[in-house]
Scaffold this active site. Structure first.
Site, PDB file in Angstrom:
ATOM      1  N   ARG A 168       0.812  -1.230   0.000  1.00 27.77           N
ATOM      2  CA  ARG A 168       0.000   0.000   0.000  1.00 27.77           C
ATOM      3  C   ARG A 168       0.842   1.275   0.000  1.00 27.77           C
ATOM      4  O   ARG A 168       0.499   2.277   0.620  1.00 27.77           O
ATOM      5  CB  ARG A 168      -0.966   0.044   1.188  1.00 27.77           C
ATOM      6  CG  ARG A 168      -1.998  -1.009   1.222  1.00 27.77           C
ATOM      7  CD  ARG A 168      -2.929  -0.961   0.001  1.00 27.77           C
ATOM      8  NE  ARG A 168      -3.731  -2.151   0.022  1.00 27.77           N
ATOM      9  CZ  ARG A 168      -3.322  -3.333  -0.471  1.00 27.77           C
ATOM     10  NH1 ARG A 168      -2.149  -3.434  -1.095  1.00 27.77           N
ATOM     11  NH2 ARG A 168      -4.091  -4.385  -0.387  1.00 27.77           N
ATOM     12  N   SER A 244     -11.066   0.160   3.130  1.00 25.60           N
ATOM     13  CA  SER A 244     -10.424  -0.141   4.418  1.00 25.60           C
ATOM     14  C   SER A 244      -9.820   1.151   4.968  1.00 25.60           C
ATOM     15  O   SER A 244      -9.087   1.832   4.265  1.00 25.60           O
ATOM     16  CB  SER A 244      -9.290  -1.150   4.227  1.00 25.60           C
ATOM     17  OG  SER A 244      -9.825  -2.341   3.705  1.00 25.60           O
ATOM     18  N   GLU A 349      -5.199   4.277   6.090  1.00 30.34           N
ATOM     19  CA  GLU A 349      -4.914   4.076   4.662  1.00 30.34           C
ATOM     20  C   GLU A 349      -5.294   5.273   3.784  1.00 30.34           C
ATOM     21  O   GLU A 349      -4.530   5.622   2.880  1.00 30.34           O
ATOM     22  CB  GLU A 349      -5.640   2.816   4.163  1.00 30.34           C
ATOM     23  CG  GLU A 349      -5.319   2.534   2.704  1.00 30.34           C
ATOM     24  CD  GLU A 349      -6.061   1.339   2.130  1.00 30.34           C
ATOM     25  OE1 GLU A 349      -5.929   0.235   2.665  1.00 30.34           O
ATOM     26  OE2 GLU A 349      -6.754   1.527   1.114  1.00 30.34           O
TER      27      GLU A 349
HETATM   28  C1  LIG Z   1     -15.550   0.421  -1.329  1.00 27.59           C
HETATM   29  C2  LIG Z   1     -14.059   0.579  -1.511  1.00 27.59           C
HETATM   30  C3  LIG Z   1     -13.254  -0.531  -1.666  1.00 27.59           C
HETATM   31  C4  LIG Z   1     -11.867  -0.393  -1.836  1.00 27.59           C
HETATM   32  N1  LIG Z   1     -11.101  -1.503  -1.980  1.00 27.59           N
HETATM   33  C5  LIG Z   1      -9.765  -1.398  -2.151  1.00 27.59           C
HETATM   34  C6  LIG Z   1      -8.946  -2.554  -2.282  1.00 27.59           C
HETATM   35  O1  LIG Z   1      -9.421  -3.678  -2.282  1.00 27.59           O
HETATM   36  N2  LIG Z   1      -7.608  -2.386  -2.434  1.00 27.59           N
HETATM   37  C7  LIG Z   1      -7.035  -1.157  -2.474  1.00 27.59           C
HETATM   38  O2  LIG Z   1      -5.807  -1.075  -2.628  1.00 27.59           O
HETATM   39  N3  LIG Z   1      -7.790  -0.035  -2.352  1.00 27.59           N
HETATM   40  C8  LIG Z   1      -9.123  -0.124  -2.190  1.00 27.59           C
HETATM   41  N4  LIG Z   1      -9.886   1.002  -2.034  1.00 27.59           N
HETATM   42  C9  LIG Z   1      -9.248   2.319  -2.031  1.00 27.59           C
HETATM   43  C10 LIG Z   1      -9.271   3.040  -3.397  1.00 27.59           C
HETATM   44  O3  LIG Z   1     -10.289   2.541  -4.216  1.00 27.59           O
HETATM   45  C11 LIG Z   1      -7.939   2.937  -4.137  1.00 27.59           C
HETATM   46  O4  LIG Z   1      -6.902   3.434  -3.329  1.00 27.59           O
HETATM   47  C12 LIG Z   1      -7.971   3.728  -5.462  1.00 27.59           C
HETATM   48  O5  LIG Z   1      -6.778   3.483  -6.180  1.00 27.59           O
HETATM   49  C13 LIG Z   1      -8.123   5.227  -5.279  1.00 27.59           C
HETATM   50  O6  LIG Z   1      -8.361   5.762  -6.558  1.00 27.59           O
HETATM   51  P1  LIG Z   1      -9.025   7.178  -6.759  1.00 27.59           P
HETATM   52  O7  LIG Z   1      -8.945   7.507  -8.230  1.00 27.59           O
HETATM   53  O8  LIG Z   1     -10.373   7.212  -6.171  1.00 27.59           O
HETATM   54  O9  LIG Z   1      -8.015   8.123  -5.980  1.00 27.59           O
HETATM   55  P2  LIG Z   1      -8.348   9.265  -4.906  1.00 27.59           P
HETATM   56  O10 LIG Z   1      -9.039   8.662  -3.757  1.00 27.59           O
HETATM   57  O11 LIG Z   1      -9.006  10.425  -5.567  1.00 27.59           O
HETATM   58  O12 LIG Z   1      -6.876   9.711  -4.493  1.00 27.59           O
HETATM   59  C14 LIG Z   1      -6.088   8.885  -3.691  1.00 27.59           C
HETATM   60  C15 LIG Z   1      -4.668   9.484  -3.630  1.00 27.59           C
HETATM   61  O13 LIG Z   1      -4.057   9.395  -4.902  1.00 27.59           O
HETATM   62  C16 LIG Z   1      -3.694  10.690  -5.393  1.00 27.59           C
HETATM   63  N5  LIG Z   1      -3.948  10.660  -6.832  1.00 27.59           N
HETATM   64  C17 LIG Z   1      -5.086  10.288  -7.463  1.00 27.59           C
HETATM   65  N6  LIG Z   1      -4.904  10.342  -8.792  1.00 27.59           N
HETATM   66  C18 LIG Z   1      -3.630  10.760  -8.994  1.00 27.59           C
HETATM   67  C19 LIG Z   1      -2.845  11.033 -10.157  1.00 27.59           C
HETATM   68  N7  LIG Z   1      -3.332  10.861 -11.392  1.00 27.59           N
HETATM   69  N8  LIG Z   1      -1.571  11.468  -9.982  1.00 27.59           N
HETATM   70  C20 LIG Z   1      -1.064  11.656  -8.741  1.00 27.59           C
HETATM   71  N9  LIG Z   1      -1.751  11.420  -7.605  1.00 27.59           N
HETATM   72  C21 LIG Z   1      -3.020  10.976  -7.743  1.00 27.59           C
HETATM   73  C22 LIG Z   1      -4.569  11.666  -4.633  1.00 27.59           C
HETATM   74  O14 LIG Z   1      -3.932  12.940  -4.523  1.00 27.59           O
HETATM   75  C23 LIG Z   1      -4.654  10.973  -3.279  1.00 27.59           C
HETATM   76  O15 LIG Z   1      -3.471  11.244  -2.566  1.00 27.59           O
HETATM   77  C24 LIG Z   1     -11.275   0.889  -1.860  1.00 27.59           C
HETATM   78  C25 LIG Z   1     -12.109   2.021  -1.709  1.00 27.59           C
HETATM   79  C26 LIG Z   1     -13.478   1.866  -1.538  1.00 27.59           C
HETATM   80  C27 LIG Z   1     -14.347   3.085  -1.376  1.00 27.59           C
END
Ligand SMILES: Cc1cc2nc3c(=O)[nH]c(=O)nc-3n(C[C@H](O)[C@H](O)[C@H](O)COP(=O)(O)OP(=O)(O)OC[C@H]3O[C@@H](n4cnc5c(N)ncnc54)[C@H](O)[C@@H]3O)c2cc1C
Length: 365
Positions: A168, A244, A349
């Site tokens: 992570r 999580s 996380e």
């Molecule tokens: C129901 C649920 C289930 C989930 N299950 C998992 C799982 O099984 N495994 C897991 O690892 N995660 C899980 N997650 C967490 C999440 O989905 C992941 O971490 C996902 O990759 C976040 O993507 P996002 O586009 O929504 O990023 P955001 O939440 O918008 O951003 C997360 C971080 O990444 C940065 N960021 C986003 N895009 C960029 C970019 N293009 N360049 C630079 N920085 C960037 C943001 O600044 C922030 O710091 C879950 C979340 C939810 C709500």
């Protein structure tokens, strides 16, 4: 020429996140090209404003006060596929949905990401915390990450082994590239349609199908995730979360031995049993959910507008009308209880956006 940068003012962020808390972005820009990312950063720098990146909002907690600066949302699209050499090379824009990538891979018979089905968010965010689930991590298939290095103000292409991927985490999450904006990610997938099943719970569900195909694995992952409300679906009230909220703690032998003694003496496990864990090289990865329940916070715990999911103790949920303050107060209490009762430090996380350094420090032991 890049399309003109459009900057909006006072844009509500809560609705752009799965947790649904937080205030407004003072300025907000959706950027659709590398040139626009650069223009957005230059726009903020010229006004002495801080800037931050928001992807699909599924791993963030936005401060109730909002973000007093520019929030830029990468919406770079596009897919390039090269499957001419027996391996499949895929280059995908940062703004594409992660699960669309998995769906396409499974449909075409490309193996390597099937266990990462149903993780919300964008392709650009996948390398940030090296998303993982059910025995797969995205770093296993990433070949390179294309990003704008905003410190040097130049684009760079980092091969996977230069991304600092760990459990992570990556260089983009906590290292020297945490000010980089990911614009595209290149993957290499297997063309042989072979599925990977390493995770016991998944293997158990698939035990009647041997060997399972990619489609069956994807369906099984969806089924397991739905049981835990870990699919961000609007109809599931327990999925209003950031997934999580804590990472599984990784401890050394001594910390583990102390936990074993404590767990046995408190009757959490029998005299010959061990707490749930996985070997992680020389270390042991504990189950954060198990620790949270032992510390007295059970699934379904409720406190006003927030609580723990009835389906998964690791997910802090917004039960309706929650604030970031409510979420953070509960997270802190859970951390404190696990520290006191189990002697283990829990690390949050999600990424906290717009919070004061003091609050941040208290949440990142
Ligand atoms: C129901 C649920 C289930 C989930 N299950 C998992 C799982 O099984 N495994 C897991 O690892 N995660 C899980 N997650 C967490 C999440 O989905 C992941 O971490 C996902 O990759 C976040 O993507 P996002 O586009 O929504 O990023 P955001 O939440 O918008 O951003 C997360 C971080 O990444 C940065 N960021 C986003 N895009 C960029 C970019 N293009 N360049 C630079 N920085 C960037 C943001 O600044 C922030 O710091 C879950 C979340 C939810 C709500």
């Amino acid at each position: 020429m890049p399309a003109r940068l459009h900057v909006s003012e006072n844009v509500s962020l809560a609705s752009m996140t799965t947790l649904g808390v937080g205030g407004d972005a003072r300025y907000f820009a959706r950027v659709t090209s590398e040139a626009q990312v650069r223009a957005a950063v230059a726009w903020a720098d010229a006004r002495n404003l801080p800037w931050t990146v928001l992807g699909g909002g599924s791993n963030v907690v936005v401060a109730d006060e909002g973000i007093d600066g520019l929030v830029l949302q990468p919406d770079l699209r596009g897919w390039e596929v090269d499957d001419s050499s027996g391996r499949v090379r895929l280059r995908v824009g940062a703004g594409e949905s992660w699960d669309s990538l998995v769906a396409l891979a499974v449909e075409r018979g490309w193996g390597g990401v099937e266990c990462l089905s149903a993780i919300p968010g964008t392709v650009g965010a996948a390398p940030i915390q090296n998303i993982g689930a059910y025995g797969q991590e995205v770093c296993e298939t990433i070949v390179e990450v294309r990003a704008l290095d905003t410190v040097r103000d130049e684009p760079c292409t980092l091969p996977a082994d230069a991304c600092g991927f760990g459990y992570r985490t990556s260089r983009f999450r906590s290292g020297d590239m945490s000010r980089a904006v990911v614009v595209a990610v290149a993957f290499e997938l297997r063309a042989d349609a072979r599925a990977t099943v390493r995770y016991a719970e998944l293997a158990q569900l698939l035990s009647r199908q041997s060997p399972p195909n990619l489609c069956e694995v994807r369906e099984a992952v969806f089924a397991l995730r739905r049981r835990k409300s870990m699919v961000a679906e609007p109809g599931d009230p327990y999925a209003r979360s950031a997934g999580s909220f804590f990472v599984n703690p990784v401890v050394d032998d001594q910390e583990y031995a102390e936990l074993v003694v404590r767990a046995r003496s408190r009757g959490w496990i029998g005299a010959r049993e061990e707490p749930p864990h996985h070997e992680a090289g020389e270390m042991k990865k504990l189950s954060a959910a198990w620790l949270i329940e032992r510390a007295g916070f059970c699934r379904g715990f409720e406190r006003g507008a927030v609580g723990l999911s009835p389906h998964h103790a690791l997910a802090i949920i917004n039960r309706g009308g929650a604030t970031a303050r409510d979420v953070i107060a509960l997270a802190r209490d859970v951390q404190a209880a696990v520290g006191e009762q189990c002697g283990v430090v829990l690390k949050a996380e999600p990424v906290f956006l717009g919070l004061s350094p003091e609050i941040l420090a208290s949440l990142t032991p």
